[in-house]
Design an enzyme around this catalytic site. Structure first.
Site, short mmCIF file in Angstrom:
data_model
loop_
_atom_site.label_atom_id
_atom_site.label_comp_id
_atom_site.label_asym_id
_atom_site.label_seq_id
_atom_site.Cartn_x
_atom_site.Cartn_y
_atom_site.Cartn_z
N HIS A 71 -19.89 -25.83 20.40
CA HIS A 71 -18.74 -25.98 21.28
C HIS A 71 -19.09 -26.87 22.49
O HIS A 71 -18.31 -27.73 22.91
CB HIS A 71 -18.28 -24.59 21.73
N GLU A 125 -19.22 -30.45 21.46
CA GLU A 125 -17.84 -30.98 21.34
C GLU A 125 -17.35 -31.46 22.71
O GLU A 125 -16.78 -32.54 22.84
CB GLU A 125 -16.94 -29.89 20.76
N HIS A 126 -17.57 -30.66 23.76
CA HIS A 126 -17.15 -31.05 25.11
C HIS A 126 -17.89 -32.30 25.59
O HIS A 126 -17.30 -33.19 26.17
CB HIS A 126 -17.42 -29.90 26.10
N GLU A 166 -13.33 -21.86 30.08
CA GLU A 166 -12.58 -21.60 28.84
C GLU A 166 -12.87 -20.18 28.36
O GLU A 166 -11.98 -19.45 27.95
CB GLU A 166 -12.99 -22.63 27.78
#
Length: 1025
Positions: A88, A91-92, A182
């Site tokens: 994750h 991905e950022h 998030e």
């Protein structure tokens, strides 16, 4: 997958080599004859590059948005155990600059300047990146190899994510804080909490147990304390797992396929191929024997009651032709006569039931899940509910799979696929490239998930055999039963208790599973044949020079007004009918508003069993409330639409309010209202702003206060009163002729037989008017004590919604400010995960707003928005003419974007009918107005309405204040990027709203909506002889 099994990919087409002079090796063409819906005007080609990256190219000659998406076969299942959330975080970080385009927000600035947007998500075994962008070149002509559309520049920047990302150390800290925000956003969400609980209680040797999001602690603080270079970790992850042969790309544009192929080969052949095997997990399963026959009691945040049954199930990876789970979930999830749900409802034990299977990952069996939302009585009888489930499974075991049931499902799936309409470009590309990771024949990429091809009773039986007491887990979710939760889940803090299911209960379940037909509850049986399956699917397609932009009024009298448009754009055998039943008493008080809500809930409750077949056959309905009264919607295949409408109307007219159903619905609504106040702050805040900007509106705490005193008798009386006098306004849109549209309105009138409601009594909807220089502040403490996030909505009132100039300038402002606001307030300052700016329209006014949800105080957030708006003044003044024109072009492209399907057009038309502006060509008119705007006009507009030091600016700030306090608030505010010392003000002090009635009393209201064209201009009424 495809690369290791070319024969599977090339089922019917064979492999064609295309000579590409710019490449050493040719591009393989795997398929170009895909199975497509009958109305699909696109052409397709599947190719594989020399580096084994596979791509689906889509030529859509009419699209106004181009798009690309890439799915990498790696996700959180590949995270290291010590660093959850690595996939994750990567991905950022990929968005933050590449060697070719080193500026960290270069990609988003480019997209934003061409009406585009982007996003990404990380799944268990895939990471999916996607963007959309204007499909035509800026000269407005058709794109070609020489006249490049913005798609080429988008693809070039996008491809670099996978070739040479920089993982800029200056952005690392900020993006890990974004991941952390998030995660914090989800901490109080039961959906996330309960899913993670199931995962955390699974086999620790299978990656299903992973915590997928990550947080600052596990991704930065902990590893750095052990001397680990986290940036290098992410670079290594990308290096280890990102490989061209694991990537599936989908590109959609107006360009011919040969041009798209040339671009993809040129831009993506540089992605390194490490020849990695497909990610598969074949040695361990999520739930081994020791994890089964277990019961878990979990305490939710919201007041909800659920019973969840989980069964390790079939591995359906290669069963795409038969999909046995669909037959089983169709029957277990059925809500018609004979179903589990119909029986549980008759006992007053359940509010809803859903069932289905989902895949975990390649190489691992899936999970079959049945989720039942329980009533208070149902929770007391949860063991009985489980036994009813297993009695139904015994019926499935003892009845061989029925081919007619499969054929019904297959037939509807075929019809749905045949008449499938387009979806937004990036939703299509993102979805399709994820499907490309599956072992489907490439010809079936568009249809493989939706169509059923073969009846396989053996596979169905295998699936049914897995639904047994020694092969399941059970979770009971309740805030007060049974108490004594003795453990806390590691990542979200969910309180729970986990134990073996008692032997005596297992024995009772086994008895239910093995019961004979004579012992089984007689109420349980297979469904009957579905009478709603459409048989008339003809559409009379005519050549239309230019589709009609507005519907016509074909009836307009004291009882009813009917708007109508025969579909001339999408040519599907479907229709939408919307009916607004006006009655001023429905919203005359908060109490009436609650009674209306109870009435509509009871109508839907009474129709549940009847309407379920219609839903399976592609016909949906809704009965709810709109701003002027009751709202009915029936939509789907037009063949049987009048049949469903008739039953809905009769139920509304003749509703028998039964005491026991009333109590269940009232209790459910009580929880629903209370749960509204426990939702994410950013989802609550809009209701407060609407309340404070409209003449008449209610917020949830007003409704909560009224509900306890409302009785079944009060609703019975209210029902008689509201249904006796009304005005009907309807819109019929789709594959329906004019005389049929009139018949539908006649049916409504004949069934309801209302007295006439005089036009003088029709509700007028108006908004509050904020005088120049006004400055209001409303504060409310949030209900959830564990929530640490504050939320602010910062609203600037601009003017009349009907004023073309106000609309055009506000829309252009949104375009100019959107990307810089996100970049400054979210990316650079990391104020929170939820950072949003955009226009806000009410019934009659137009304004602009910011929403931020954050651990920082609301005062601090407001000061950061002020500071940002001040710096934007200079940016606007110094903006080049080319950039200004580019922003204008972006707005125009967005406003003129074509509608994708019938529902979108119905929605657009109904919005204009309902708001009474009748501005059916607003998109074209707004675009024309934007085209004429000058930079000087925008600077003046900004200085008047937006700039914090403007004496004429009108502002309302709503602050939702958290009870909990995050640990890093002050530290984060001190380390903020940007000027935090200067206070920007226009000299007015905010007036705190202590009493909302007093606040509203001091403001004037606007006029009601002024129609753009007189209603008579839309009339096409046949004179009655």
């Amino acid at each position: 997958m495809s690369s290791s099994k070319p024969s599977r990919d090339t089922a019917a087409s064979g492999v064609v080599m295309s000579d590409s002079d710019h490449l050493q090796q040719p591009v393989e063409r795997l398929a170009d004859q895909l199975e497509v819906p009958s109305l699909d005007d696109r052409t397709y080609r599947v190719i594989r590059l020399p580096n084994q990256l596979e791509a689906l190219l889509v030529h859509d000659p009419d699209t106004d948005k181009a798009s690309a998406a890439l799915d990498v076969n790696v996700g959180n299942f590949s995270d290291e155990d010590e660093m959850p959330g690595m996939a994750h975080a990567v991905e950022h970080l990929l968005f933050m600059g590449t060697k070719k385009y080193p500026v960290e927000n270069a990609y988003n600035v480019y997209l934003s300047s061409h009406s585009g947007s982007s996003n990404a998500y990380t799944g268990a075994t895939s990471t999916n990146y996607f963007f959309d962008i204007a499909a035509k070149p800026s000269n407005g002509e058709e794109p070609s190899a020489t006249n490049l559309s913005p798609l080429f520049g988008g693809l070039d920047r996008f491809a670099q994510f996978f070739i040479e990302p920089l993982f800029l150390s200056s952005t690392l800290d900020r993006e890990l804080r974004a991941v952390d925000s998030e995660n914090k956003k989800n901490l109080q969400s039961d959906q996330w909490r309960l899913h993670q609980l199931e995962k955390s209680l699974s086999n620790s040797k299978h990656p299903y147990c992973h915590f997928s999001t990550g947080n600052f602690e596990v991704l930065k603080t902990d590893p750095e304390s052990k001397g680990i270079d986290v940036r290098q970790k992410f670079i290594d992850f990308h290096e280890k797992h990102y490989s061209a042969n694991r990537m599936k790309l989908c590109v959609l544009g107006r360009e011919p396929l040969d041009v798209l192929e040339k671009w993809v080969a040129e831009l993506f052949s540089g992605v390194p191929n490490k020849d990695l095997p497909q990610n598969r997990w074949e040695t361990e399963v999520p739930y081994a024997k020791e994890h089964l026959a277990m019961q878990c009691f979990a305490k939710p945040v919201m007041d909800s009651r659920e019973l969840n049954l989980y069964f390790p199930f079939l591995d359906e990876e290669f069963l795409y032709e038969t999909q046995p789970n669909r037959y089983i979930s169709h029957l277990i999830g059925h809500e018609g006569p004979g179903s589990i749900m119909a029986y549980l409802k008759s006992k007053g034990w359940a509010n809803s039931l859903s069932a289905g299977a989902y895949q975990i990952c390649p190489g691992t069996p899936g999970i079959f899940d049945c989720q039942i939302r329980l009533t208070k009585e149902g929770l007391k009888h949860y063991k009985e509910v489980v036994k009813v489930f297993f009695q139904y499974v015994s019926l499935l075991r003892q009845t061989p799979p029925q081919e007619w049931i499969f054929e019904e499902q297959k037939g509807m799936a075929d019809v749905d696929f045949k008449f499938k309409q387009k979806t937004p470009a990036s939703r299509f590309t993102s979805k399709v490239c994820a499907i490309m990771q599956r072992p489907l024949p490439r010809e079936w990429l568009l249809s493989g998930q939706s169509r059923l091809r073969k009846f396989d009773p053996e596979a169905i039986n295998k699936g049914v055999q897995l639904l047994r007491p020694d092969n399941f887990r059970m979770t009971i979710v309740s805030r007060d039963f049974p108490g004594g939760w003795d453990q806390k889940e590691q990542w979200y803090g969910t309180e729970y208790k986990s134990e073996k299911i008692p032997e005596e209960f297992l024995a009772e379940i086994s008895k239910a599973l093995n019961c004979t037909a004579a012992d089984r509850l007689p109420a349980l049986h297979l469904p009957h044949r579905n009478q709603f399956i459409p048989t008339k699917l003809e559409v009379e397609k005519k050549e239309v020079e230019r589709p009609a932009s507005a519907p016509r009024v074909i009836r307009n009298d004291d009882v009813a007004r009917t708007w109508y448009k025969k579909d001339d754009t999408f040519w599907v055998p479907k229709a939408n009918l919307i009916v607004s039943i006006k009655n001023p008493s429905i919203f005359a008080s908060a109490e009436n508003s609650v009674k209306s809500k109870l009435f509509t809930d009871l109508v839907r409750d009474a129709l549940e069993e009847y309407s379920y077949d219609a839903e399976l056959a592609g016909l949906q309905y809704n009965v709810s409330l709109d701003s002027r009264g009751l709202f009915i919607e029936v939509s789907g295949y037009n063949d049987k639409l009048p049949v469903l409408l008739e039953q809905v109307l009769i139920t509304m007219r003749d509703l028998e309010v039964k005491d026991e159903r009333f109590e269940i619905i009232k209790e459910r609504l009580t929880r629903g209202y209370k749960n509204c106040e426990l939702q994410q702050p950013f989802t609550q805040i809009g209701d407060y702003v609407s309340w404070l900007t409209s003449e008449h509106d209610y917020v949830v705490e007003q409704l909560v206060a009224e509900l306890p005193g409302i009785t079944a008798d009060a609703v019975r009386q209210f029902h008689r009163q509201t249904m006796s006098q009304l005005h009907i306004e309807a819109y019929v849109h789709g594959n329906v002729y004019k005389e049929d549209a009139l018949k539908l309105t006649d049916m409504i009138e004949k069934i309801l037989k209302p007295r006439i409601l005089a036009k003088e009594e029709w509700p007028i909807i108006r908004s509050l008017d904020f005088p120049a220089g006004s400055n209001f502040l409303f504060q409310k403490t949030l209900r959830d004590p564990a929530n640490v996030n504050h939320c602010i909505e910062y609203y600037l009132h601009i003017g009349d919604k009907g004023d073309r100039m106000v609309r055009a300038k506000t829309q252009l402002l949104d375009q100019i400010i959107h990307e810089p606001a996100f970049d400054q307030l979210r990316t650079k300052e990391q104020l929170g995960y939820v950072v949003f700016s955009g226009l806000r329209s009410s019934a009659t006014t137009y304004g602009f707003r910011f929403i931020i949800q954050s651990e920082r105080t609301s005062e601090y957030l407001e000061s950061r928005i002020d500071s940002f708006l001040v710096t934007q003044t200079a940016s606007l003044e110094s903006m080049s003419d080319a950039d200004f024109e580019s922003h204008k072009r972006s707005v125009i492209i967005k406003r003129l974007e074509k509608l994708k399907n019938l529902d979108q057009e119905t929605g657009r038309h109904w919005a204009q009918i309902n708001n009474e502006y009748y501005d059916f060509e607003s998109a074209q008119r707004d675009a024309a107005q934007v085209k004429q705007l000058t930079k000087a006009e925008m600077v003046e507009f900004y200085s008047t309405y937006i700039k914090p030091t403007s004496p004429t600016r009108a502002k309302l700030v709503v602050q939702l204040i958290a009870q909990g306090i995050g640990p890093k608030v002050t530290e984060a505010e001190e380390s903020s990027n940007g000027d935090t010392t200067t206070i920007w003000s226009n000299g007015t002090e905010p007036l705190l709203i202590r009493n909302v009635r007093d606040y509203k009393a001091r403001l004037s209201v606007t006029a009601g909506a002024r129609p753009v064209r007189d209603l008579s201009e839309f009339e096409e009424i046949d004179s009655k002889l």
